[in-house]
Every structure is written in C-alpha cells, then in structure tokens.
Design a protein around this motif. Structure first.
Motif, PDB file in Angstrom:
ATOM      1  N   ASN A   3      57.256  66.753 -13.838  1.00 25.21           N
ATOM      2  CA  ASN A   3      55.802  66.614 -13.936  1.00 25.21           C
ATOM      3  C   ASN A   3      55.119  67.974 -13.943  1.00 25.21           C
ATOM      4  O   ASN A   3      54.119  68.156 -14.614  1.00 25.21           O
ATOM      5  CB  ASN A   3      55.256  65.770 -12.782  1.00 25.21           C
ATOM      6  CG  ASN A   3      55.388  64.286 -13.052  1.00 25.21           C
ATOM      7  OD1 ASN A   3      55.849  63.884 -14.109  1.00 25.21           O
ATOM      8  ND2 ASN A   3      54.994  63.493 -12.095  1.00 25.21           N
ATOM      9  N   TYR A  94      47.157  61.033 -16.277  1.00 25.45           N
ATOM     10  CA  TYR A  94      48.367  60.200 -16.280  1.00 25.45           C
ATOM     11  C   TYR A  94      49.475  60.858 -15.460  1.00 25.45           C
ATOM     12  O   TYR A  94      50.162  60.197 -14.676  1.00 25.45           O
ATOM     13  CB  TYR A  94      48.891  59.981 -17.699  1.00 25.45           C
ATOM     14  CG  TYR A  94      47.954  59.320 -18.668  1.00 25.45           C
ATOM     15  CD1 TYR A  94      46.947  58.459 -18.262  1.00 25.45           C
ATOM     16  CD2 TYR A  94      48.087  59.555 -20.029  1.00 25.45           C
ATOM     17  CE1 TYR A  94      46.101  57.846 -19.168  1.00 25.45           C
ATOM     18  CE2 TYR A  94      47.247  58.954 -20.961  1.00 25.45           C
ATOM     19  CZ  TYR A  94      46.257  58.106 -20.527  1.00 25.45           C
ATOM     20  OH  TYR A  94      45.432  57.516 -21.428  1.00 25.45           O
ATOM     21  N   VAL A  95      49.658  62.156 -15.664  1.00 28.48           N
ATOM     22  CA  VAL A  95      50.742  62.868 -14.973  1.00 28.48           C
ATOM     23  C   VAL A  95      50.447  62.976 -13.482  1.00 28.48           C
ATOM     24  O   VAL A  95      51.323  62.725 -12.649  1.00 28.48           O
ATOM     25  CB  VAL A  95      50.955  64.265 -15.596  1.00 28.48           C
ATOM     26  CG1 VAL A  95      51.985  65.059 -14.813  1.00 28.48           C
ATOM     27  CG2 VAL A  95      51.382  64.144 -17.053  1.00 28.48           C
ATOM     28  N   ASN A  97      48.606  61.031 -11.650  1.00 23.82           N
ATOM     29  CA  ASN A  97      48.727  59.690 -11.055  1.00 23.82           C
ATOM     30  C   ASN A  97      50.132  59.120 -11.170  1.00 23.82           C
ATOM     31  O   ASN A  97      50.367  57.977 -10.801  1.00 23.82           O
ATOM     32  CB  ASN A  97      47.727  58.726 -11.705  1.00 23.82           C
ATOM     33  CG  ASN A  97      46.298  59.108 -11.409  1.00 23.82           C
ATOM     34  OD1 ASN A  97      46.012  59.756 -10.410  1.00 23.82           O
ATOM     35  ND2 ASN A  97      45.396  58.728 -12.294  1.00 23.82           N
ATOM     36  N   GLN A  98      51.051  59.904 -11.708  1.00 27.33           N
ATOM     37  CA  GLN A  98      52.457  59.539 -11.888  1.00 27.33           C
ATOM     38  C   GLN A  98      52.641  58.255 -12.687  1.00 27.33           C
ATOM     39  O   GLN A  98      53.518  57.440 -12.415  1.00 27.33           O
ATOM     40  CB  GLN A  98      53.162  59.451 -10.533  1.00 27.33           C
ATOM     41  CG  GLN A  98      53.191  60.781  -9.811  1.00 27.33           C
ATOM     42  CD  GLN A  98      53.943  60.723  -8.509  1.00 27.33           C
ATOM     43  OE1 GLN A  98      54.248  59.657  -7.983  1.00 27.33           O
ATOM     44  NE2 GLN A  98      54.259  61.892  -7.975  1.00 27.33           N
ATOM     45  N   GLN A  99      51.781  58.095 -13.681  1.00 27.70           N
ATOM     46  CA  GLN A  99      51.930  56.957 -14.589  1.00 27.70           C
ATOM     47  C   GLN A  99      52.949  57.263 -15.677  1.00 27.70           C
ATOM     48  O   GLN A  99      53.536  56.340 -16.238  1.00 27.70           O
ATOM     49  CB  GLN A  99      50.586  56.620 -15.236  1.00 27.70           C
ATOM     50  CG  GLN A  99      49.548  56.090 -14.274  1.00 27.70           C
ATOM     51  CD  GLN A  99      48.218  55.894 -14.964  1.00 27.70           C
ATOM     52  OE1 GLN A  99      47.542  56.873 -15.274  1.00 27.70           O
ATOM     53  NE2 GLN A  99      47.855  54.649 -15.203  1.00 27.70           N
ATOM     54  N   PHE A 101      55.905  60.460 -17.341  1.00 26.11           N
ATOM     55  CA  PHE A 101      56.733  61.621 -17.018  1.00 26.11           C
ATOM     56  C   PHE A 101      57.086  62.455 -18.244  1.00 26.11           C
ATOM     57  O   PHE A 101      57.686  63.519 -18.100  1.00 26.11           O
ATOM     58  CB  PHE A 101      58.014  61.161 -16.309  1.00 26.11           C
ATOM     59  CG  PHE A 101      57.723  60.434 -15.029  1.00 26.11           C
ATOM     60  CD1 PHE A 101      57.403  61.131 -13.876  1.00 26.11           C
ATOM     61  CD2 PHE A 101      57.735  59.049 -14.982  1.00 26.11           C
ATOM     62  CE1 PHE A 101      57.110  60.468 -12.697  1.00 26.11           C
ATOM     63  CE2 PHE A 101      57.449  58.377 -13.802  1.00 26.11           C
ATOM     64  CZ  PHE A 101      57.134  59.082 -12.657  1.00 26.11           C
ATOM     65  N   CYS A 106      52.914  59.820 -22.431  1.00 27.08           N
ATOM     66  CA  CYS A 106      51.469  60.118 -22.433  1.00 27.08           C
ATOM     67  C   CYS A 106      50.828  59.596 -23.711  1.00 27.08           C
ATOM     68  O   CYS A 106      49.786  58.940 -23.680  1.00 27.08           O
ATOM     69  CB  CYS A 106      51.226  61.631 -22.343  1.00 27.08           C
ATOM     70  SG  CYS A 106      51.439  62.356 -20.721  1.00 27.08           S
TER      71      CYS A 106
END
Length: 138
Positions: A3, A94-95, A97-99, A101, A106
């Motif tokens: 990340n 997104y990154v 919030n760890q949605q 990787f 993305c």
C-alpha cells in the motif's frame, strides 16, 4: 508495504501532473495561443532581445514538458487516462481505507463507482453511501 508503494506512486503522479499543468500554463501565456493583446505585443517585440528570450523560453518549456511527460509515463504505475487530481484523490482514499491493494483494483473500483453514479438516482445512493462510510465530503 504494498500500500505504501501504491500511495507513494499516487502522490508522485499527482506531483507530476501538477508540474505538467504549470508548464502548460506557462506555454499558454507565452506561446502562440496567448491572448490576442499579448500576441500583438509579442509580435512587436519579436526582433528585440526580449522577443528572442521569449522564443527560447517557449522552446525550452515545450522540451521540458515533453521530457517530464515521458518520465511520468515511464515511472507512474497509473495509466495516463487516470491522470486527474480528482481520480487520484479517489485512488488514494481506496488505498488508505484498504479497499484495494493494486492499481488494477483502483481502476476497477473507480470505474464501477463511475457506472453507479451514471445510473438514474445512482448519484444520490453513491453520496449517501459515501457519507455513511467516510463522513462529510470535504
């Protein structure tokens, strides 16, 4: 760790597109597409040392823009189609919030959100979902 690499690359890309924007604005004000009153002044001053310096600056700016664009294209993981500050902000969210990787994730998530916003009443649902998950939009 992965990340952090992706976040660093998003920030690198953002800095790169900001630099390209600065160079583009410089070219816009001093180049052939400058506002008409400025073009007239530049035309009159063309044979003077100022005019010659301006011509050299335009050439240097174009060359620097080209070099920086190619460098950014080579070093950025993000495809040029997504070189937009708002899109990069979404990728960063997104990154963080760890949605996701990877860049591919993305892009996939961004495109699915974009399609959701385009549906009738999709924007309202998207907004409500975002407010619930991340608080107010700033």
């Amino acid at each position: 760790m992965e990340n952090m690499v992706l976040l660093d690359n998003i920030q690198f890309t953002r800095k790169g597109i900001n630099r390209l924007y600065e160079l583009g604005m410089k070219y816009k004000w001093y180049g052939p597409e400058a506002p008409i009153p400025l073009r007239w002044i530049y035309y009159v001053l063309r044979p003077t040392p100022f005019g010659q310096k301006r011509e050299q600056m335009i050439s240097d700016t174009m060359n620097q823009f080209h070099r920086e664009f190619l460098n950014l294209q080579r070093r950025s993981l993000i495809p040029p189609a997504y070189w937009d500050t708002m899109i990069l902000n979404r990728f960063e969210e997104y990154v963080i919030n760890q949605q996701v990787f990877t860049v591919e994730q993305c892009i996939k998530l961004y495109e699915s959100e974009k399609q959701e916003r385009l549906k009738p009443e999709g924007w309202e649902q998207f907004y409500l979902k975002r407010v619930k998950t991340s608080g107010p939009i700033t």
